[in-house]
Design an enzyme around this catalytic site. Structure first.
Site, PDB file in Angstrom:
ATOM      1  N   ALA A 162      -2.620  -2.360   8.492  1.00  0.00           N
ATOM      2  CA  ALA A 162      -3.527  -1.441   9.204  1.00  0.00           C
ATOM      3  C   ALA A 162      -4.843  -1.268   8.431  1.00  0.00           C
ATOM      4  O   ALA A 162      -5.422  -2.251   7.952  1.00  0.00           O
ATOM      5  CB  ALA A 162      -2.817  -0.118   9.443  1.00  0.00           C
ATOM      6  N   HIS A 205      25.418  -0.073   1.192  1.00  0.00           N
ATOM      7  CA  HIS A 205      25.230   0.688   2.435  1.00  0.00           C
ATOM      8  C   HIS A 205      26.143   0.208   3.572  1.00  0.00           C
ATOM      9  O   HIS A 205      26.852   1.021   4.161  1.00  0.00           O
ATOM     10  CB  HIS A 205      23.754   0.638   2.860  1.00  0.00           C
ATOM     11  CG  HIS A 205      22.819   1.232   1.836  1.00  0.00           C
ATOM     12  ND1 HIS A 205      21.527   0.798   1.656  1.00  0.00           N
ATOM     13  CD2 HIS A 205      23.005   2.224   0.936  1.00  0.00           C
ATOM     14  CE1 HIS A 205      20.958   1.504   0.696  1.00  0.00           C
ATOM     15  NE2 HIS A 205      21.834   2.370   0.237  1.00  0.00           N
ATOM     16  N   ARG A 255      17.906   1.774   8.559  1.00  0.00           N
ATOM     17  CA  ARG A 255      17.660   0.598   7.698  1.00  0.00           C
ATOM     18  C   ARG A 255      18.900   0.187   6.905  1.00  0.00           C
ATOM     19  O   ARG A 255      19.008  -0.955   6.457  1.00  0.00           O
ATOM     20  CB  ARG A 255      16.461   0.824   6.784  1.00  0.00           C
ATOM     21  CG  ARG A 255      16.670   1.836   5.692  1.00  0.00           C
ATOM     22  CD  ARG A 255      15.414   2.051   4.839  1.00  0.00           C
ATOM     23  NE  ARG A 255      15.528   3.266   4.063  1.00  0.00           N
ATOM     24  CZ  ARG A 255      16.147   3.358   2.878  1.00  0.00           C
ATOM     25  NH1 ARG A 255      16.683   2.287   2.327  1.00  0.00           N
ATOM     26  NH2 ARG A 255      16.231   4.507   2.255  1.00  0.00           N
ATOM     27  N   GLY A 278       0.815  -1.211   0.000  1.00  0.00           N
ATOM     28  CA  GLY A 278       0.000   0.000   0.000  1.00  0.00           C
ATOM     29  C   GLY A 278       0.846   1.256   0.000  1.00  0.00           C
ATOM     30  O   GLY A 278       0.355   2.331   0.302  1.00  0.00           O
ATOM     31  N   ASN A 295       4.414   3.514  -1.813  1.00  0.00           N
ATOM     32  CA  ASN A 295       4.724   4.280  -3.031  1.00  0.00           C
ATOM     33  C   ASN A 295       4.655   3.410  -4.287  1.00  0.00           C
ATOM     34  O   ASN A 295       3.964   3.740  -5.260  1.00  0.00           O
ATOM     35  CB  ASN A 295       6.136   4.863  -2.924  1.00  0.00           C
ATOM     36  CG  ASN A 295       6.315   5.694  -1.675  1.00  0.00           C
ATOM     37  OD1 ASN A 295       5.562   6.624  -1.452  1.00  0.00           O
ATOM     38  ND2 ASN A 295       7.309   5.351  -0.855  1.00  0.00           N
ATOM     39  N   GLY A 296       5.385   2.295  -4.255  1.00  0.00           N
ATOM     40  CA  GLY A 296       5.459   1.427  -5.430  1.00  0.00           C
ATOM     41  C   GLY A 296       4.100   0.848  -5.779  1.00  0.00           C
ATOM     42  O   GLY A 296       3.728   0.759  -6.957  1.00  0.00           O
ATOM     43  N   MET A 311      22.831 -10.234  -6.139  1.00  0.00           N
ATOM     44  CA  MET A 311      23.015  -8.867  -6.649  1.00  0.00           C
ATOM     45  C   MET A 311      22.076  -7.851  -5.987  1.00  0.00           C
ATOM     46  O   MET A 311      21.832  -6.789  -6.549  1.00  0.00           O
ATOM     47  CB  MET A 311      22.801  -8.828  -8.175  1.00  0.00           C
ATOM     48  CG  MET A 311      23.975  -9.325  -8.986  1.00  0.00           C
ATOM     49  SD  MET A 311      25.548  -8.519  -8.605  1.00  0.00           S
ATOM     50  CE  MET A 311      25.275  -6.876  -9.234  1.00  0.00           C
TER      51      MET A 311
HETATM   52  P1  NAD Z   1       6.990   1.974   1.132  1.00  0.00           P
HETATM   53  O1  NAD Z   1       7.946   2.444   2.182  1.00  0.00           O
HETATM   54  O2  NAD Z   1       6.110   2.998   0.511  1.00  0.00           O
HETATM   55  O3  NAD Z   1       6.099   0.822   1.766  1.00  0.00           O
HETATM   56  C1  NAD Z   1       5.272   1.156   2.761  1.00  0.00           C
HETATM   57  C2  NAD Z   1       4.167   0.128   2.751  1.00  0.00           C
HETATM   58  O4  NAD Z   1       4.662  -1.111   3.265  1.00  0.00           O
HETATM   59  C3  NAD Z   1       3.030   0.545   3.644  1.00  0.00           C
HETATM   60  O5  NAD Z   1       2.159   1.398   2.957  1.00  0.00           O
HETATM   61  C4  NAD Z   1       2.431  -0.801   3.959  1.00  0.00           C
HETATM   62  O6  NAD Z   1       1.592  -1.237   2.921  1.00  0.00           O
HETATM   63  C5  NAD Z   1       3.637  -1.718   4.024  1.00  0.00           C
HETATM   64  N1  NAD Z   1       4.084  -1.845   5.420  1.00  0.00           N
HETATM   65  C6  NAD Z   1       4.788  -0.952   6.128  1.00  0.00           C
HETATM   66  N2  NAD Z   1       5.000  -1.400   7.371  1.00  0.00           N
HETATM   67  C7  NAD Z   1       4.408  -2.597   7.443  1.00  0.00           C
HETATM   68  C8  NAD Z   1       4.269  -3.560   8.477  1.00  0.00           C
HETATM   69  N3  NAD Z   1       4.804  -3.375   9.690  1.00  0.00           N
HETATM   70  N4  NAD Z   1       3.603  -4.677   8.185  1.00  0.00           N
HETATM   71  C9  NAD Z   1       3.085  -4.895   6.959  1.00  0.00           C
HETATM   72  N5  NAD Z   1       3.172  -4.019   5.953  1.00  0.00           N
HETATM   73  C10 NAD Z   1       3.820  -2.894   6.208  1.00  0.00           C
HETATM   74  O7  NAD Z   1       7.767   1.148   0.062  1.00  0.00           O
HETATM   75  P2  NAD Z   1       7.999   1.542  -1.454  1.00  0.00           P
HETATM   76  O8  NAD Z   1       8.592   2.909  -1.511  1.00  0.00           O
HETATM   77  O9  NAD Z   1       6.784   1.219  -2.213  1.00  0.00           O
HETATM   78  O10 NAD Z   1       9.144   0.525  -1.828  1.00  0.00           O
HETATM   79  C11 NAD Z   1       8.912  -0.876  -1.941  1.00  0.00           C
HETATM   80  C12 NAD Z   1      10.277  -1.530  -2.021  1.00  0.00           C
HETATM   81  O11 NAD Z   1      10.994  -0.959  -3.129  1.00  0.00           O
HETATM   82  C13 NAD Z   1      11.151  -1.289  -0.799  1.00  0.00           C
HETATM   83  O12 NAD Z   1      11.903  -2.434  -0.581  1.00  0.00           O
HETATM   84  C14 NAD Z   1      12.055  -0.120  -1.217  1.00  0.00           C
HETATM   85  O13 NAD Z   1      13.288  -0.145  -0.538  1.00  0.00           O
HETATM   86  C15 NAD Z   1      12.219  -0.397  -2.701  1.00  0.00           C
HETATM   87  N6  NAD Z   1      12.507   0.811  -3.518  1.00  0.00           N
HETATM   88  C16 NAD Z   1      11.712   1.916  -3.436  1.00  0.00           C
HETATM   89  C17 NAD Z   1      11.963   3.010  -4.265  1.00  0.00           C
HETATM   90  C18 NAD Z   1      11.074   4.242  -4.242  1.00  0.00           C
HETATM   91  O14 NAD Z   1      11.369   5.210  -4.952  1.00  0.00           O
HETATM   92  N7  NAD Z   1       9.970   4.242  -3.520  1.00  0.00           N
HETATM   93  C19 NAD Z   1      13.036   2.984  -5.149  1.00  0.00           C
HETATM   94  C20 NAD Z   1      13.823   1.828  -5.221  1.00  0.00           C
HETATM   95  C21 NAD Z   1      13.540   0.748  -4.401  1.00  0.00           C
END
Ligand code: NAD
Length: 399
Positions: free
Chosen positions: A35, A213, A326, A9, A11-12, A206
């Site tokens: 939630a 990090h 993280r 739920g 960003n992605g 990979m």
């Molecule tokens: P995000 O941080 O937006 O994800 C948040 C979502 O994860 C929440 O909305 C919820 O649905 C879920 N979540 C959070 N805490 C939780 C919990 N305790 N239990 C269950 N669900 C929970 O993630 P994102 O930005 O969509 O990224 C997804 C993946 O892609 C991550 O691994 C991130 O590192 C990677 N990534 C993101 C980006 C970016 O620009 N957003 C870029 C490259 C890689």
């Protein structure tokens, strides 16, 4: 028609929901277990557009206004007749989705980690058991975009789209209805170009956050005297030679693991494991000012401009490193430690990886490595293969 389920739920999930729903041949559902996200997202869309703004490379914008057909927390509803299930949540949440979905999965389903992150397949094989053997698994190195939702359930922005995205597939006994790379590409549009090749374990090896990090944190802080610093140091563009050398050695060790596994199982293709410098040259081709070495490549990567070390502020306005960030708390157990575990199964020594993990575990208050072996009490909360009882070469390759 492809039935696509997006899990998450954040960003992605928002961006994929909007982009995939623009494909008239896709029936898109979102499953979020976290939630009250499903209720909030559903309510937010009622009577409103769901808008994804895509910033294109030529500075133009594309505005998409397509809603997913369903947003729910009910795995049975979401997964009904699903062809492809895509995880776009941080790795720590994967297991919850796997357990919830298991009773509703039919053989031949394709499960995609977008990104899968290290050890995705180990988690799936363990959670789904025999069912996993009748499904297929794909994993990609990252999300296709840098993206953020700007209004929950209503609007999201693609800041940038990757040119290409490396991934791999593992096929179970019941083949998917259609080529899963083509299906996913059809849901993403022309970019990023999906480069699916080699063994799935190559994508696990990979998962570069696990090298990048922790190596930089180790390099910068392993001899730190404990005194606060005046400013948070630049994380990438302020890299020192020692940190670059550490990262390069970690990468060499991972290449040695891949090479050893290919010798032990000649039918397995792990040529998708590349040196981290080659990875940078592919992924950030247009952002790097000086490609002379890994050191100069990272220091002059414009995509990293202004990003600093994670720190916390002291009472007198100075800064100390934040070792609970993280960059260690996720990237060790879901990253470098997985590679260490694979190295142990392959029988390849990893002195630099061991040094980084030994330092990191102390800072994190965790115990993973004891006397050079993955025998610490906290291994059970990681994704290294030993945690799942996968301790042979065949087991980690899914042969
Ligand atoms: P995000 O941080 O937006 O994800 C948040 C979502 O994860 C929440 O909305 C919820 O649905 C879920 N979540 C959070 N805490 C939780 C919990 N305790 N239990 C269950 N669900 C929970 O993630 P994102 O930005 O969509 O990224 C997804 C993946 O892609 C991550 O691994 C991130 O590192 C990677 N990534 C993101 C980006 C970016 O620009 N957003 C870029 C490259 C890689």
């Amino acid at each position: 028609m492809v039935v696509l389920v997006i899990c998450g739920g954040g960003n992605g999930a928002h961006v994929l929901a909007g982009i995939a729903s623009s494909n008239p041949n896709a029936d898109v559902r979102v499953l979020t277990l976290y939630a009250d996200e499903a209720e909030r997202w559903t309510k937010a869309m009622e009577g409103n557009d769901f808008v994804v703004t895509v910033n294109n490379q030529d500075k133009s914008q594309t505005i998409l206004k397509n809603k997913p057909r369903l947003v729910t927390k009910d795995p049975a509803l979401a997964a009904n007749k699903a062809d492809m299930i895509v995880f776009t949540v941080p790795a720590f949440a994967h297991r919850q989705y796997l357990d919830a979905l298991k009773p509703h999965i039919r053989p031949g389903t394709v499960l995609v980690g977008l990104p899968g992150q290290s050890g995705f397949e180990f988690e799936v094989w363990t959670a789904w058991g025999d069912l996993a053997k009748q499904c297929s698994i794909m994993s990609f190195e990252s999300l296709p975009w840098a993206c953020r939702f700007t209004e929950f359930g209503r609007a999201a922005t693609v800041i940038g789209t990757k040119e290409n995205l490396a991934g791999a597939a593992w096929y179970g006994s019941v083949p998917p209805k259609a080529d899963p790379t083509l299906v996913l590409q059809g849901c993403l549009g022309p970019h990023p170009v999906l480069l699916t090749r080699g063994a799935l374990l190559g994508i696990t090896l990979m998962a570069t956050n696990g090298y990048i990090h922790p190596s930089i944190l180790f390099g910068r802080w392993h001899k730190w005297d404990g005194n606060p610093v005046n400013e948070p140091p630049l994380f990438y563009n302020g890299l020192d030679e020692f940190s670059a050398q550490t990262m390069s050695s970690v990468s060499d060790e991972i290449l040695a693991v891949a090479s050893s596994l290919m010798k032990q199982r000649p039918q397995v293709d792990l040529t998708n494991v590349a040196h981290i410098w080659q990875w940078y040259l592919r992924v950030y081709a247009d952002d790097i000012g000086d490609k002379t070495s890994l050191f100069t490549t990272i220091r002059t990567n414009a995509a990293y401009s202004g990003l600093t070390h994670p720190t916390t502020k002291t009472d007198d306005g100075k800064f100390v490193p934040d070792f609970k960030h993280r960059y260690l708390m996720e990237d060790i157990p879901f990253g470098l430690l997985v590679s260490k575990g694979i190295a142990e199964v392959a029988g390849v020594p990893t002195p630099t990886i061991d040094s980084v993990i030994s330092w990191a575990q102390q800072k994190m208050g965790k115990e993973y490595i004891v006397n050079g072996k993955l025998a610490g009490k906290d291994v059970s909360s990681t994704r290294c293969p030993q945690r799942y009882g996968l301790t042979t070469v065949d087991a980690i390759l899914g042969l």
